[in-house]
Write a protein that holds these residues in place. Structure first.
Motif, mmCIF file in Angstrom:
data_model
loop_
_atom_site.group_PDB
_atom_site.id
_atom_site.type_symbol
_atom_site.label_atom_id
_atom_site.label_comp_id
_atom_site.label_asym_id
_atom_site.label_seq_id
_atom_site.Cartn_x
_atom_site.Cartn_y
_atom_site.Cartn_z
ATOM 1 N N GLY A 6 61.936 22.573 43.694
ATOM 2 C CA GLY A 6 60.533 22.953 43.816
ATOM 3 C C GLY A 6 59.574 21.895 43.311
ATOM 4 N N ILE A 7 58.292 22.175 43.507
ATOM 5 C CA ILE A 7 57.201 21.308 43.053
ATOM 6 C C ILE A 7 56.354 22.106 42.069
ATOM 7 C CG2 ILE A 7 55.136 20.007 43.740
ATOM 8 C CD1 ILE A 7 56.422 19.658 46.505
ATOM 9 N N TRP A 8 55.962 21.478 40.966
ATOM 10 C CA TRP A 8 55.100 22.122 39.985
ATOM 11 C C TRP A 8 54.112 21.093 39.428
ATOM 12 C CZ3 TRP A 8 60.444 21.703 39.325
ATOM 13 C CH2 TRP A 8 60.875 20.730 38.427
ATOM 14 N N TYR A 9 53.071 21.610 38.731
ATOM 15 C CA TYR A 9 52.092 20.728 38.101
ATOM 16 C C TYR A 9 52.757 20.016 36.921
ATOM 17 C CZ TYR A 9 48.503 23.362 40.629
ATOM 18 O OH TYR A 9 47.734 23.959 41.596
ATOM 19 N N ARG A 10 52.452 18.757 36.771
ATOM 20 C CA ARG A 10 53.039 17.988 35.676
ATOM 21 C C ARG A 10 52.111 17.895 34.473
ATOM 22 N NH1 ARG A 10 57.015 14.360 34.433
ATOM 23 N NH2 ARG A 10 56.454 12.529 33.174
ATOM 24 N N ARG A 11 50.804 17.951 34.712
ATOM 25 C CA ARG A 11 49.855 17.663 33.633
ATOM 26 C C ARG A 11 49.396 18.887 32.853
ATOM 27 N NH1 ARG A 11 44.949 14.177 35.576
ATOM 28 N NH2 ARG A 11 44.987 15.568 37.376
ATOM 29 N N ILE A 12 49.889 20.074 33.187
ATOM 30 C CA ILE A 12 49.463 21.266 32.455
ATOM 31 C C ILE A 12 50.641 21.849 31.684
ATOM 32 C CG2 ILE A 12 47.637 21.767 34.120
ATOM 33 C CD1 ILE A 12 49.337 23.964 35.246
ATOM 34 N N THR A 13 50.338 22.626 30.652
ATOM 35 C CA THR A 13 51.367 23.076 29.722
ATOM 36 C C THR A 13 52.193 24.241 30.245
ATOM 37 O OG1 THR A 13 49.702 24.475 28.650
ATOM 38 C CG2 THR A 13 50.083 22.281 27.706
ATOM 39 N N ILE A 14 51.646 25.028 31.159
ATOM 40 C CA ILE A 14 52.397 26.150 31.731
ATOM 41 C C ILE A 14 53.011 25.692 33.040
ATOM 42 C CG2 ILE A 14 52.282 28.517 32.618
ATOM 43 C CD1 ILE A 14 49.884 28.977 30.824
ATOM 44 N N GLN A 15 54.343 25.664 33.082
ATOM 45 C CA GLN A 15 54.987 25.197 34.300
ATOM 46 C C GLN A 15 54.758 26.200 35.428
ATOM 47 O OE1 GLN A 15 59.228 24.477 34.114
ATOM 48 N NE2 GLN A 15 59.090 22.884 35.673
ATOM 49 N N THR A 16 54.029 25.765 36.448
ATOM 50 C CA THR A 16 53.640 26.626 37.557
ATOM 51 C C THR A 16 54.162 26.044 38.858
ATOM 52 O OG1 THR A 16 51.608 27.205 36.356
ATOM 53 C CG2 THR A 16 51.700 27.745 38.706
ATOM 54 N N VAL A 17 55.118 26.716 39.458
ATOM 55 C CA VAL A 17 55.728 26.250 40.698
ATOM 56 C C VAL A 17 54.816 26.575 41.870
ATOM 57 C CG1 VAL A 17 57.674 26.528 42.281
ATOM 58 C CG2 VAL A 17 58.072 26.463 39.807
ATOM 59 N N VAL A 18 54.542 25.594 42.733
ATOM 60 C CA VAL A 18 53.647 25.788 43.872
ATOM 61 C C VAL A 18 54.370 25.724 45.218
ATOM 62 C CG1 VAL A 18 51.645 24.905 42.599
ATOM 63 C CG2 VAL A 18 53.038 23.322 43.973
ATOM 64 N N TRP A 19 55.622 25.247 45.195
ATOM 65 C CA TRP A 19 56.388 25.164 46.447
ATOM 66 C C TRP A 19 57.870 25.179 46.127
ATOM 67 C CZ3 TRP A 19 59.674 21.318 48.621
ATOM 68 C CH2 TRP A 19 59.979 21.510 49.981
ATOM 69 N N VAL A 20 58.627 25.905 46.940
ATOM 70 C CA VAL A 20 60.074 25.973 46.769
ATOM 71 C C VAL A 20 60.729 25.659 48.109
ATOM 72 C CG1 VAL A 20 62.035 27.363 46.035
ATOM 73 C CG2 VAL A 20 59.782 27.779 45.021
ATOM 74 N N ALA A 21 61.624 24.679 48.116
ATOM 75 C CA ALA A 21 62.273 24.265 49.359
ATOM 76 C C ALA A 21 63.274 25.318 49.823
ATOM 77 C CB ALA A 21 62.966 22.916 49.158
ATOM 78 N N ASN A 22 64.175 25.685 48.958
ATOM 79 C CA ASN A 22 65.280 26.583 49.310
ATOM 80 C C ASN A 22 65.073 27.979 48.742
ATOM 81 O OD1 ASN A 22 65.632 25.357 46.721
ATOM 82 N ND2 ASN A 22 67.756 26.065 46.652
ATOM 83 N N ARG A 23 63.894 28.529 48.926
ATOM 84 C CA ARG A 23 63.557 29.803 48.296
ATOM 85 C C ARG A 23 64.485 30.937 48.737
ATOM 86 N NH1 ARG A 23 57.693 31.736 50.405
ATOM 87 N NH2 ARG A 23 58.182 33.288 48.795
ATOM 88 N N ASP A 24 64.977 30.898 49.967
ATOM 89 C CA ASP A 24 65.846 31.965 50.470
ATOM 90 C C ASP A 24 67.324 31.576 50.483
ATOM 91 O OD1 ASP A 24 63.809 33.920 51.045
ATOM 92 O OD2 ASP A 24 63.197 32.663 52.724
ATOM 93 N N THR A 25 67.610 30.361 50.045
ATOM 94 C CA THR A 25 69.010 29.906 49.973
ATOM 95 C C THR A 25 69.215 29.156 48.664
ATOM 96 O OG1 THR A 25 68.399 27.926 51.236
ATOM 97 C CG2 THR A 25 69.375 29.769 52.466
ATOM 98 N N PRO A 26 69.247 29.858 47.543
ATOM 99 C CA PRO A 26 69.363 29.183 46.251
ATOM 100 C C PRO A 26 70.737 28.559 46.038
ATOM 101 C CG PRO A 26 69.547 31.551 45.977
ATOM 102 C CD PRO A 26 69.162 31.321 47.407
ATOM 103 N N LEU A 27 70.760 27.577 45.175
ATOM 104 C CA LEU A 27 72.017 26.981 44.736
ATOM 105 C C LEU A 27 72.627 27.900 43.673
ATOM 106 C CD1 LEU A 27 70.595 23.390 44.358
ATOM 107 C CD2 LEU A 27 72.547 23.906 45.829
ATOM 108 N N SER A 28 73.904 28.116 43.750
ATOM 109 C CA SER A 28 74.558 29.007 42.798
ATOM 110 C C SER A 28 75.095 28.265 41.585
ATOM 111 C CB SER A 28 75.705 29.764 43.476
ATOM 112 O OG SER A 28 76.638 28.848 44.023
ATOM 113 N N LYS A 29 75.158 26.951 41.690
ATOM 114 C CA LYS A 29 75.667 26.157 40.576
ATOM 115 C C LYS A 29 74.555 25.250 40.053
ATOM 116 C CE LYS A 29 78.910 24.606 43.284
ATOM 117 N NZ LYS A 29 80.077 23.837 43.806
ATOM 118 N N LEU A 30 74.719 24.792 38.832
ATOM 119 C CA LEU A 30 73.722 23.909 38.227
ATOM 120 C C LEU A 30 73.910 22.475 38.714
ATOM 121 C CD1 LEU A 30 73.684 25.290 34.572
ATOM 122 C CD2 LEU A 30 72.136 25.810 36.454
ATOM 123 N N THR A 31 74.017 22.360 39.997
ATOM 124 C CA THR A 31 74.134 21.040 40.619
ATOM 125 C C THR A 31 73.265 21.023 41.861
ATOM 126 O OG1 THR A 31 76.044 21.752 41.925
ATOM 127 C CG2 THR A 31 76.496 20.654 39.811
#
Length: 503
Positions: free
Chosen positions: A65-90
């Motif tokens: 995903g994409i999130w703001y870098r310059r603010i303290t609360i991590q806010t995701v604005v776009w997710v590539a694989n929103r309906d097909t998540p990765l099941s492993k931490l890779t």
């Protein structure tokens, strides 16, 4: 407790952040090429460090995903694989065959899915607008991008994003809510541009229409009078044979803004003040916000007004279709005419400060004047209402042939709507012809008044000369009403102005 060890701070941040990862981001890069990739412990940074692309986890699932870098609360604005998540931490993001491909090492999870391109050395970059683009080296024009994330929004609209249709490419850009706060997969709400009639924005729960912005009127969407160009925002809506889209920009560079469709079906516009120490997202605007924002709350020809009690009423000349249900507050059946239209003798009722009806089946012409629009509607027996299509330019025509649905009246910021009513309905007007019909009798009365005055003066003068010849001139102590003069006739004519009635 003050944390001085940066590694310890990073560990605590990742542990308590809702977007956590088992690995700390230890490397950043500015692009992806055919010979490089983005792995789980790397991020892609925009040139001015405004946005960041990388992997994050929610529950047991991992996303790119994409999130703001310059603010303290991590806010995701776009997710590539929103309906097909990765099941492993890779996860690995790479360029292969001219496409951006996300895989877990063996299986392709997500891809830009482009046909073979003519670009020999494509690269992927994250722009400061928050747009992830795939292009040729040195291509900075959006028209030359092979692919861009702005064309495939998730739940967030950023400044500069086009919201709506690229008809040439057959592309529809719209928002879909997250399923819940911990699941970015596609939820039940969607917010889309309707390009039929005049452009308007529609919020649906699954397939059910819940809220409508009203058609674009040249300045704003007619159902959103409180959201207009100001010192903070600029808004624009374009409609061409190739594109129909809405976009906005932030004019104050000290503010960050986003428009999000949340999981409960509310459209919310937030701002983050970079000059403030509050470090929070502040809600600037939202919809739906009152009972009258509910789609077709009062049914056909019913007008909703939050300043009235009850909020639903019928257009003048109409009455509830189901009076018993209406009295119980069930108003979805709307209103019906008390007297049927006569076509040849009809006029129009002017309703002010209105949210225009649903324009799904409306006829639109950008070249007509409002007077031409009135004539066009009057000459068509099926036309039930008309309005200006562009109040900024004072031109254009939109007219309706079907029932008027989702009417709302504001205390300010709406626009005029002209509804067809039969000649028997008091308070209507026909336009310029009616104005002339009112003015001509007035002019006739004034001319008659002066004619009578002239006759009086002429006869008095003639009588004076005749009496002078006979030596019978009035003495100073005689009056004209002694039987030898003429009285000024009484003004027996009276008239009044006709006015436009509103509900």
């Amino acid at each position: 407790m003050k944390i001085t060890n940066p590694w310890l701070f990073s560990i605590l941040y990742l542990a308590f952040s809702p977007f956590s990862s088992s690995k700390i981001s230890i490397a950043a890069q500015d692009k992806i090429t055919s010979s490089t990739s983005l792995s789980f412990n790397n991020t892609l940074i925009s040139p001015r460090s405004t946005f960041e692309l990388g992997f994050f986890t929610l529950g047991n699932s991992t996303y790119l995903g994409i999130w703001y870098r310059r603010i303290t609360i991590q806010t995701v604005v776009w997710v590539a694989n929103r309906d097909t998540p990765l099941s492993k931490l890779t996860g690995i993001l790479r360029i292969d065959g001219g496409n951006l491909i996300l895989s877990d090492g063996t299986t392709v999870i997500w891809s830009t899915n482009l046909s073979k391109t003519a670009v020999a050395q494509p690269i992927a970059k994250l722009l400061d607008s928050g747009n992830l683009v795939l292009s040729g080296e040195g291509d900075i024009n959006s028209e030359s991008f092979l692919w861009q994330s702005f064309d495939y929004p998730s739940d967030t609209l950023l400044p500069g994003m086009k919201f709506g249709w690229n008809l040439k490419a057959g592309l529809n850009r719209f928002l879909t809510s997250w399923k819940n706060d911990d699941d970015p997969s596609s939820g039940d709400y969607n917010y889309k541009m309707d390009r039929n009639g005049l452009a308007q924005l529609l919020l649906r729960f699954q397939s059910q229409l819940k809220y409508r912005s009203g058609p674009w009127n040249g300045l704003r969407f007619s159902g959103v009078p409180d959201l207009k160009p100001n010192s903070v925002y600029g808004f624009n809506c374009e409609s061409t044979p190739d594109e129909v889209y809405y976009t906005y920009e932030v004019l104050d560079m000290s503010l960050i803004s986003r428009l999000v469709l949340n999981r409960t079906g509310h459209i919310e516009r937030y701002i983050w003040d970079l000059k403030s120490n509050d470090s929070i997202w502040k809600l600037y605007w939202w919809a739906p916000k009152d009972p009258c924002d509910e789609y077709s709350k009062c049914g056909p020809y019913g007008i909703c007004n939050v300043n009235s009690s009850p909020v639903c009423g019928c257009v003048k000349g109409f009455e509830p279709k189901t009076p018993e249900e209406w009295s119980l507050g069930v108003t979805s059946a709307g209103c019906v005419r008390k007297a049927q239209l006569e076509c040849s003798g009809d006029g129009f009722l002017n309703l002010t400060e209105m949210k225009l009806p649903n324009s799904l089946q409306a006829f639109v012409s950008s070249s007509m004047s409002l007077e031409e629009c009135r004539i066009e509607c009057l000459n068509s027996c099926s036309c039930v209402a008309y309005a200006s299509a562009d109040i900024a330019k004072g031109s254009g025509c939109i007219r309706w042939d079907g029932d008027l649905i989702d009417l709302k009246q504001f205390s300010y910021g709406g626009q005029d709507l002209y509804i067809r009513v039969p000649a028997s309905e008091p308070g209507h007007f026909k336009g310029k012809k009616t104005a002339l019909a009112t003015i001509l009798p007035v002019i006739s009365v004034v001319l008659l008044f002066f004619l009578c005055g002239y006759c009086y003066w002429w006869k008095k003068k003639k009588g004076y000369k005749m009496n002078e010849r006979h030596g019978d001139i009035f003495n100073d102590n005689e009056t004209e009403d002694s039987g030898k003069g003429y009285l000024m006739p009484q003004n027996i004519y009276h008239y009044g102005r006709s006015s436009l009635s509103t509900i």
